[in-house]
Structure formats: C-alpha cells, structure tokens
Motif scaffolding. Structure first.
Motif, PDB file in Angstrom:
ATOM      1  N   GLU A  58       7.083  19.675   0.065  1.00  0.00           N
ATOM      2  CA  GLU A  58       7.772  18.412  -0.239  1.00  0.00           C
ATOM      3  C   GLU A  58       7.119  17.316   0.614  1.00  0.00           C
ATOM      4  O   GLU A  58       7.705  16.763   1.537  1.00  0.00           O
ATOM      5  CB  GLU A  58       9.265  18.545   0.068  1.00  0.00           C
ATOM      6  CG  GLU A  58       9.957  19.543  -0.836  1.00  0.00           C
ATOM      7  CD  GLU A  58      11.397  19.838  -0.435  1.00  0.00           C
ATOM      8  OE1 GLU A  58      11.847  19.414   0.657  1.00  0.00           O
ATOM      9  OE2 GLU A  58      12.070  20.527  -1.223  1.00  0.00           O
ATOM     10  N   PHE A  59       5.859  17.021   0.283  1.00  0.00           N
ATOM     11  CA  PHE A  59       5.040  16.168   1.120  1.00  0.00           C
ATOM     12  C   PHE A  59       5.527  14.721   1.157  1.00  0.00           C
ATOM     13  O   PHE A  59       5.478  14.089   2.216  1.00  0.00           O
ATOM     14  CB  PHE A  59       3.580  16.223   0.663  1.00  0.00           C
ATOM     15  CG  PHE A  59       3.017  17.616   0.698  1.00  0.00           C
ATOM     16  CD1 PHE A  59       2.851  18.285   1.898  1.00  0.00           C
ATOM     17  CD2 PHE A  59       2.673  18.264  -0.472  1.00  0.00           C
ATOM     18  CE1 PHE A  59       2.342  19.577   1.944  1.00  0.00           C
ATOM     19  CE2 PHE A  59       2.158  19.545  -0.448  1.00  0.00           C
ATOM     20  CZ  PHE A  59       1.990  20.206   0.760  1.00  0.00           C
ATOM     21  N   ASP A  60       5.976  14.202   0.038  1.00  0.00           N
ATOM     22  CA  ASP A  60       6.432  12.807   0.024  1.00  0.00           C
ATOM     23  C   ASP A  60       7.628  12.614   0.955  1.00  0.00           C
ATOM     24  O   ASP A  60       7.680  11.654   1.724  1.00  0.00           O
ATOM     25  CB  ASP A  60       6.797  12.356  -1.395  1.00  0.00           C
ATOM     26  CG  ASP A  60       5.572  12.208  -2.285  1.00  0.00           C
ATOM     27  OD1 ASP A  60       4.458  12.029  -1.750  1.00  0.00           O
ATOM     28  OD2 ASP A  60       5.730  12.271  -3.523  1.00  0.00           O
ATOM     29  N   LYS A  61       8.580  13.528   0.892  1.00  0.00           N
ATOM     30  CA  LYS A  61       9.758  13.437   1.762  1.00  0.00           C
ATOM     31  C   LYS A  61       9.340  13.590   3.226  1.00  0.00           C
ATOM     32  O   LYS A  61       9.830  12.859   4.097  1.00  0.00           O
ATOM     33  CB  LYS A  61      10.793  14.509   1.377  1.00  0.00           C
ATOM     34  CG  LYS A  61      12.046  14.471   2.213  1.00  0.00           C
ATOM     35  CD  LYS A  61      12.797  13.162   2.052  1.00  0.00           C
ATOM     36  CE  LYS A  61      14.084  13.174   2.854  1.00  0.00           C
ATOM     37  NZ  LYS A  61      14.748  11.887   2.872  1.00  0.00           N
ATOM     38  N   ALA A  62       8.432  14.510   3.489  1.00  0.00           N
ATOM     39  CA  ALA A  62       7.958  14.714   4.862  1.00  0.00           C
ATOM     40  C   ALA A  62       7.317  13.448   5.403  1.00  0.00           C
ATOM     41  O   ALA A  62       7.628  13.009   6.524  1.00  0.00           O
ATOM     42  CB  ALA A  62       6.961  15.869   4.902  1.00  0.00           C
ATOM     43  N   ARG A  63       6.447  12.837   4.608  1.00  0.00           N
ATOM     44  CA  ARG A  63       5.765  11.634   5.092  1.00  0.00           C
ATOM     45  C   ARG A  63       6.721  10.457   5.233  1.00  0.00           C
ATOM     46  O   ARG A  63       6.561   9.624   6.123  1.00  0.00           O
ATOM     47  CB  ARG A  63       4.573  11.313   4.202  1.00  0.00           C
ATOM     48  CG  ARG A  63       3.408  12.246   4.513  1.00  0.00           C
ATOM     49  CD  ARG A  63       2.134  11.772   3.899  1.00  0.00           C
ATOM     50  NE  ARG A  63       2.227  11.677   2.456  1.00  0.00           N
ATOM     51  CZ  ARG A  63       1.955  12.669   1.619  1.00  0.00           C
ATOM     52  NH1 ARG A  63       1.563  13.835   2.071  1.00  0.00           N
ATOM     53  NH2 ARG A  63       2.059  12.493   0.328  1.00  0.00           N
ATOM     54  N   GLU A  64       7.734  10.401   4.398  1.00  0.00           N
ATOM     55  CA  GLU A  64       8.756   9.359   4.544  1.00  0.00           C
ATOM     56  C   GLU A  64       9.434   9.489   5.915  1.00  0.00           C
ATOM     57  O   GLU A  64       9.614   8.500   6.634  1.00  0.00           O
ATOM     58  CB  GLU A  64       9.787   9.505   3.420  1.00  0.00           C
ATOM     59  CG  GLU A  64      10.934   8.553   3.488  1.00  0.00           C
ATOM     60  CD  GLU A  64      11.971   8.859   2.403  1.00  0.00           C
ATOM     61  OE1 GLU A  64      13.163   8.820   2.725  1.00  0.00           O
ATOM     62  OE2 GLU A  64      11.579   9.137   1.249  1.00  0.00           O
ATOM     63  N   LEU A  65       9.781  10.709   6.288  1.00  0.00           N
ATOM     64  CA  LEU A  65      10.413  10.943   7.584  1.00  0.00           C
ATOM     65  C   LEU A  65       9.443  10.680   8.735  1.00  0.00           C
ATOM     66  O   LEU A  65       9.821  10.108   9.760  1.00  0.00           O
ATOM     67  CB  LEU A  65      10.945  12.377   7.652  1.00  0.00           C
ATOM     68  CG  LEU A  65      12.099  12.686   6.700  1.00  0.00           C
ATOM     69  CD1 LEU A  65      12.329  14.188   6.617  1.00  0.00           C
ATOM     70  CD2 LEU A  65      13.356  11.962   7.124  1.00  0.00           C
ATOM     71  N   LEU A  66       8.199  11.085   8.568  1.00  0.00           N
ATOM     72  CA  LEU A  66       7.203  10.839   9.610  1.00  0.00           C
ATOM     73  C   LEU A  66       6.952   9.342   9.776  1.00  0.00           C
ATOM     74  O   LEU A  66       6.771   8.860  10.898  1.00  0.00           O
ATOM     75  CB  LEU A  66       5.906  11.590   9.294  1.00  0.00           C
ATOM     76  CG  LEU A  66       6.008  13.109   9.358  1.00  0.00           C
ATOM     77  CD1 LEU A  66       4.736  13.754   8.823  1.00  0.00           C
ATOM     78  CD2 LEU A  66       6.304  13.582  10.771  1.00  0.00           C
ATOM     79  N   ASP A  67       6.968   8.608   8.671  1.00  0.00           N
ATOM     80  CA  ASP A  67       6.802   7.153   8.752  1.00  0.00           C
ATOM     81  C   ASP A  67       7.962   6.513   9.518  1.00  0.00           C
ATOM     82  O   ASP A  67       7.754   5.557  10.270  1.00  0.00           O
ATOM     83  CB  ASP A  67       6.676   6.535   7.364  1.00  0.00           C
ATOM     84  CG  ASP A  67       5.313   6.795   6.733  1.00  0.00           C
ATOM     85  OD1 ASP A  67       4.357   7.110   7.473  1.00  0.00           O
ATOM     86  OD2 ASP A  67       5.214   6.682   5.491  1.00  0.00           O
TER      87      ASP A  67
END
Length: 126
Positions: A58-67
């Motif tokens: 779930e890369f999009d969700k992960a990057r949203e959280l990392l951002d």
C-alpha cells in the motif's frame, strides 16, 4: 506523567515492526495506532504505520504518512530512506535517486536502507 517510559515505547515499536515483518501486519499496525494515540508526538509510531503499509504494497498510503512525518522534520534521514525504499519496491528509480541525494552517509541506518533500495533497482535492471 507519561504512561510508558521511553524504553517501553521503543520496545513496543520494535515488536510492532517485527510483527509486520512476520506477516502479522494487522496486529503490528494496531499496536502502532494505539501508541500514536497515546503519544501523538511519537514519530516512530507514525513511521511504523507507514512501514506496515509498505509491507502489504500500500505504497500510496505509506508515502502519505511519510510525507506527514517529513512535514514535521524535512531532514529526517530514516523517513527519507524509508520513502526511497518504498519507491524502489515500485521500481521508481528517479524518485529513489532524488531522495538519495538527501540521505547522508553520516546516518548509517538510513544510508544502509537507501543502499538496499538501490540494490532492489539494480536487481530489476539485470
């Protein structure tokens, strides 16, 4: 008064990461979500939740959280490296290399994760 000592928080975060690595993503994520609720400033819990999303693609969700984490600390080496790793799993070489320019060898764990991301890309190229 804090509910848990720093050492106990660290142990719980480590357990949650281990659960995610062992395929128990739901359980690990639940621990991290509860830690984040109890200690909203605990960056490790936020990063751990992002990691739990990476483990199930779930890369999009992960990057949203990392951002969100990077908004708090734009130079956090571990967060930058984890984001680069996420992009590597999606074979997005340009993003990996762009993030890699911000990762310093002076931060061994982050630099190692970035090197792992590059290795993933290199395996795909061969």
């Amino acid at each position: 008064m804090e509910l848990l000592e720093k050492q106990e928080l660290t142990a719980l975060v480590n357990i949650a990461f281990a659960l995610c690595l062992k395929g128990k993503v739901f359980e690990g994520r639940e621990i991290l979500k509860h830690l984040k609720e109890a200690e909203p400033s605990l960056m490790a819990a936020k990063v751990g939740i992002a990691f739990s999303h990476i483990t199930v693609n779930e890369f999009d969700k992960a990057r949203e959280l990392l951002d969100e984490c990077l908004q708090e600390d734009p130079d956090d080496q571990d967060v930058l490296a984890l984001k680069a790793f996420s992009y590597a799993l999606e074979k997005n070489e340009d993003e990996v290399k762009e993030l890699g320019e911000k990762i310093s060898e002076d931060h061994p764990s982050a630099f190692k994760l970035y090197q792992d991301a590059l290795e993933i890309l290199n395996k795909e190229a061969s």
